[in-house]
Every structure is written in C-alpha cells, then in structure tokens.
Design a protein around this motif. Structure first.
Motif, PDB file in Angstrom:
ATOM      1  N   ASP A 101      -2.294  -3.504   5.836  1.00  0.00           N
ATOM      2  CA  ASP A 101      -1.249  -2.489   5.968  1.00  0.00           C
ATOM      3  C   ASP A 101      -1.607  -1.569   7.120  1.00  0.00           C
ATOM      4  O   ASP A 101      -2.676  -0.942   7.129  1.00  0.00           O
ATOM      5  CB  ASP A 101      -1.101  -1.702   4.669  1.00  0.00           C
ATOM      6  N   GLY A 299       0.432   2.208  -4.529  1.00  0.00           N
ATOM      7  CA  GLY A 299       0.530   3.605  -4.149  1.00  0.00           C
ATOM      8  C   GLY A 299       0.177   4.598  -5.227  1.00  0.00           C
ATOM      9  O   GLY A 299       0.467   5.795  -5.094  1.00  0.00           O
ATOM     10  N   ASN A 336      12.487   8.142   7.411  1.00  0.00           N
ATOM     11  CA  ASN A 336      11.988   6.879   6.858  1.00  0.00           C
ATOM     12  C   ASN A 336      10.615   6.587   7.459  1.00  0.00           C
ATOM     13  O   ASN A 336      10.449   6.585   8.683  1.00  0.00           O
ATOM     14  CB  ASN A 336      12.946   5.737   7.194  1.00  0.00           C
ATOM     15  N   PRO A 338       7.787   3.884   7.850  1.00  0.00           N
ATOM     16  CA  PRO A 338       7.441   2.469   7.683  1.00  0.00           C
ATOM     17  C   PRO A 338       5.938   2.207   7.712  1.00  0.00           C
ATOM     18  O   PRO A 338       5.178   2.885   8.401  1.00  0.00           O
ATOM     19  CB  PRO A 338       8.111   1.814   8.893  1.00  0.00           C
ATOM     20  N   VAL A 339       5.527   1.210   6.950  1.00  0.00           N
ATOM     21  CA  VAL A 339       4.180   0.646   7.025  1.00  0.00           C
ATOM     22  C   VAL A 339       4.339  -0.836   7.324  1.00  0.00           C
ATOM     23  O   VAL A 339       5.136  -1.531   6.685  1.00  0.00           O
ATOM     24  CB  VAL A 339       3.413   0.855   5.704  1.00  0.00           C
ATOM     25  N   ARG A 355       7.559  -2.321   4.982  1.00  0.00           N
ATOM     26  CA  ARG A 355       8.001  -1.529   3.844  1.00  0.00           C
ATOM     27  C   ARG A 355       8.169  -0.087   4.299  1.00  0.00           C
ATOM     28  O   ARG A 355       7.359   0.420   5.076  1.00  0.00           O
ATOM     29  CB  ARG A 355       6.971  -1.586   2.709  1.00  0.00           C
ATOM     30  N   GLU A 356       9.210   0.588   3.806  1.00  0.00           N
ATOM     31  CA  GLU A 356       9.392   1.988   4.177  1.00  0.00           C
ATOM     32  C   GLU A 356       9.824   2.797   2.970  1.00  0.00           C
ATOM     33  O   GLU A 356      10.348   2.275   1.989  1.00  0.00           O
ATOM     34  CB  GLU A 356      10.403   2.140   5.315  1.00  0.00           C
ATOM     35  N   ASP A 357       9.579   4.104   3.069  1.00  0.00           N
ATOM     36  CA  ASP A 357       9.928   5.024   1.990  1.00  0.00           C
ATOM     37  C   ASP A 357      10.322   6.362   2.597  1.00  0.00           C
ATOM     38  O   ASP A 357      10.179   6.577   3.804  1.00  0.00           O
ATOM     39  CB  ASP A 357       8.737   5.195   1.031  1.00  0.00           C
ATOM     40  N   GLU A 360       5.415   9.561   2.685  1.00  0.00           N
ATOM     41  CA  GLU A 360       4.395   8.842   3.444  1.00  0.00           C
ATOM     42  C   GLU A 360       3.509   7.945   2.586  1.00  0.00           C
ATOM     43  O   GLU A 360       2.517   7.403   3.092  1.00  0.00           O
ATOM     44  CB  GLU A 360       3.519   9.840   4.203  1.00  0.00           C
ATOM     45  N   THR A 362       3.499   4.541   0.428  1.00  0.00           N
ATOM     46  CA  THR A 362       4.248   3.333   0.114  1.00  0.00           C
ATOM     47  C   THR A 362       3.945   2.918  -1.315  1.00  0.00           C
ATOM     48  O   THR A 362       2.785   2.667  -1.659  1.00  0.00           O
ATOM     49  CB  THR A 362       3.878   2.198   1.085  1.00  0.00           C
ATOM     50  N   SER A 366       9.126   0.966  -2.755  1.00  0.00           N
ATOM     51  CA  SER A 366       9.460   1.170  -1.344  1.00  0.00           C
ATOM     52  C   SER A 366      10.238  -0.032  -0.822  1.00  0.00           C
ATOM     53  O   SER A 366       9.986  -1.176  -1.206  1.00  0.00           O
ATOM     54  CB  SER A 366       8.187   1.373  -0.527  1.00  0.00           C
TER      55      SER A 366
END
Length: 376
Positions: A101, A299, A336, A338-339, A355-357, A360, A362, A366
C-alpha cells in the motif's frame, strides 16, 4: 495522476456479478465505485513498477536480518513457532502474492504505508473487474495489470510439484469468498485439481498427524485466506509444525505481514526514497506520526497524530503492541484520499488497485476506484 469523474456503466452491477464480484454494494453502500477513475501516464506506471520491485527486494533482505539477529520478539512471534517459520524460509517455500500500500500523487517517490503480505484482498477487483471496465470505457488505453496472467503462470509452475490443492477461508465473508474463488479459478485454469472448504471445516487426525477435509482425505497442500497470526492462536495451530502440509502463503510471510517490518526496514535502509521513518513503540518518533498495531487489519485501531489534531479508528487490536510511522499526507482529490495497492505476484510487480476514502485511513469499506494509463 488525475482523478476523473465519469458516468457509471448502465449495467455495472451485472457486469461485476458476471465475473464473480457479488460484494460490490455491501449494506447498500458502494464499494466498487466507477463514478470516478484515476488516469496515469506511462512514465508514472514505470515508477510504480520499479518501486514495487524494489520494495519486494528490500523485504526479502529484511527476512534474512530478522532471522540472523533473532528479532522475533520485536514482531511478537510465539517462541514455539520460530523454528517452523525459519524452516519454511530455508526450504524456499513459494509465495504467490502480496500487496504494497503506497502513498503517491504522481510526483517524487511512492512511499510504503504497509505491506499486506499474507492475506491481501481486492485481488478480483484489481485483476479482473477493472480490466473489463477498461475494455468498456477506455478500449484504446492501457492498465497496469498483468495479475491474471501472472497468477496462472505461478500455478502452472506450482502444479509440477503439487497438482492438488485445497482452498479455505471464513465462509461468512463474501469478500474473502470472492477473492478465494477467483484464485481457485486461476488454479483450475492452470490445471490443478482443487477442493474448497471453510477454514472451520478443516479437521485434525491425531493418529496420522495430519489435517483432513470433510471427506476425511488428507490436506497435503492448502491455500488459506486466513491470517497466520490467527492460525497460530487457534486450537489446532500448534499442530502445524508436525503436520505434513504445504501452505500458501508460507509461514515465513508472517514476518512481512506484521507491521513491525516497517521499523526494521527503516533501520536497515535509512533514508530510502520508498520508505518512511518508523520505530517501535519504545522509540517513538518526533513530530506528526501514525500509530499502528502490529497486527491491525482493515484500518482498525489506527491513530494519526498531526499537530494538535488526532484521527483514529476503533477496533480490537493493539494488545500486541504498536509501531510508529512518520505521517505522510495522502493525495487529496476534492476530499478523496487514495491509496495505491501495488501487487507482487510470484516475485514480480503485477499491477495496481486503488482504494479511496473521505478520511486518511483506508478501511474495510473504502471504495475501489479503477484506473488506466496513456502514453506520455
């Protein structure tokens, strides 16, 4: 690297279900989200490819250090399991996959947030679902994605020594089952004979010192989508060293799936461009940091301390201890974050899933966002 807003395909749910992704909208909330996508250049994809291969190399070197310096206690590895793990490494037991990640906005060097080395998911989404999305939406573009081909190539080599394989996961998890069935399908395409069962259905035959399936047939090789730290804690975990069974991911992957690998990597390779400063809890970092339990998943129990503000998530982890990692700002695309999950398949960089949320961290819910790239 750009985030583009799009209109979803009219039949996107049916398209996903056709490839086995039935968990696209858990609890009525979108997990797969094609109302947006990420666009990269070919040179940016090259950077991600190189960074992934480099991180994989660093991790393999770190295993040698953990074993030679006997750092198992730092990782909270139970003493009885250490010879089992070391023997697995010395036998060169194969590994099929892992997911780094990364925090990256398309500029500079991608930074490693953590390594999902044992039971990474989002494989079906990255390997298949977003590929079909690409064909529908951007047929003239490309995608960093050779996951499917590399999985089949791995199984073709694997079956030369082990043609039969059991696959197991927790039966109640739709996401785990979807990822497991995808891996099983690639194994079948490669010519393996496979059997599925729930992890709870694996039995132990004490007279023969072996694990068995529901037909009371011996399990000689097992792919398990179930964390190693849970296996070692389970009632039958202590029987693993005496059982004649080959397991994917192999026991030595426990040394990498533990977040204690992050401070070990930083100690071995200080100032490496793809690493963030990290330390064990007895040597906390100064300044903004992220506190992570050694075995946190999805997470859970993560704390971000930035100046006077704190963001944290709940969960049941933390009793095993923590590591501290320098906080790095995730890219912010209109709220948004992203990772980038970059995949290793059979020791090769194989593609990414994003993946995004809205925060900060994830987590399990997400959203997965597809991507594509174009020539520079």
């Amino acid at each position: 690297m750009q985030r583009l807003e799009l209109d979803p395909r009219d039949d996107w749910q049916q398209q996903l279900e056709a490839v086995g992704m039935n968990y696209h909208t858990p609890n009525g909330e979108p997990y797969w989200d094609e109302s947006a996508c990420y666009r990269f250049s070919a040179s940016q994809i090259d950077i991600l490819d190189d960074a992934t291969a480099e991180l994989h190399s660093l991790c393999l070197q770190a295993i040698e250090t953990i074993i030679s310096r006997r750092l198992f206690n730092k990782l909270r590895i139970p003493a009885w399991a250490i010879p089992y793990i070391v023997a697995s490494w010395e036998r060169h037991e194969p590994s099929i996959y892992g997911r780094f990640d990364l925090a990256w906005d398309g500029q500079g060097a991608p930074k490693l947030l953590e390594y999902n080395a044992d039971t990474p998911t989002a494989l079906l989404e990255a390997g298949v679902a977003q590929w079909f999305w690409l064909r529908d939406r951007f047929p003239d573009a490309d995608q960093f994605n050779s996951i499917h081909e590399k999985l089949i190539a791995f199984w073709q080599r694997y079956r030369q020594n082990q043609p039969n394989l059991h696959f197991a996961c927790v039966a109640e998890s739709d996401e785990d089952l979807g990822n497991l069935e995808y891996l099983r399908d690639t194994a079948i395409q490669a010519g393996l004979t496979s059997h599925w069962l729930a992890i709870e259905q694996i039995g132990w035959e004490p007279s023969a010192h072996r694990f068995v399936d529901l037909r009371n047939q011996p399990i000689r090789a097992l792919f398990k989508l179930y964390p190693w730290e849970w296996l070692l804690q389970d009632e039958f975990g202590r029987y693993l060293p005496q059982a004649r069974i080959s397991i994917l991911e192999p026991p030595w992957k426990l040394l990498l799936s533990n977040k204690g690998i992050l401070p070990i990597l930083w100690e071995l390779f200080p100032d490496h461009p793809n690493l963030l400063p990290a330390s064990f809890e007895d040597k906390p970092l100064q300044g903004d940091y992220v506190r992570k339990p050694l075995y946190s998943r999805e997470g859970a129990n993560i704390e971000i301390r930035r100046g006077c503000s704190t963001i944290e998530t709940g969960g049941s982890y933390g009793s095993e201890g923590y590591i501290y990692q320098r906080h790095v700002q995730l890219p912010n695309f209109a709220g948004n974050f992203p990772v980038i999950g970059s995949w290793i398949i059979a020791d090769q960089a194989a593609g990414i899933g994003i993946r995004e949320d809205k925060i900060e961290i994830t987590g399990n819910n997400s959203r997965f966002i597809p991507h594509y790239f174009v020539e520079n």
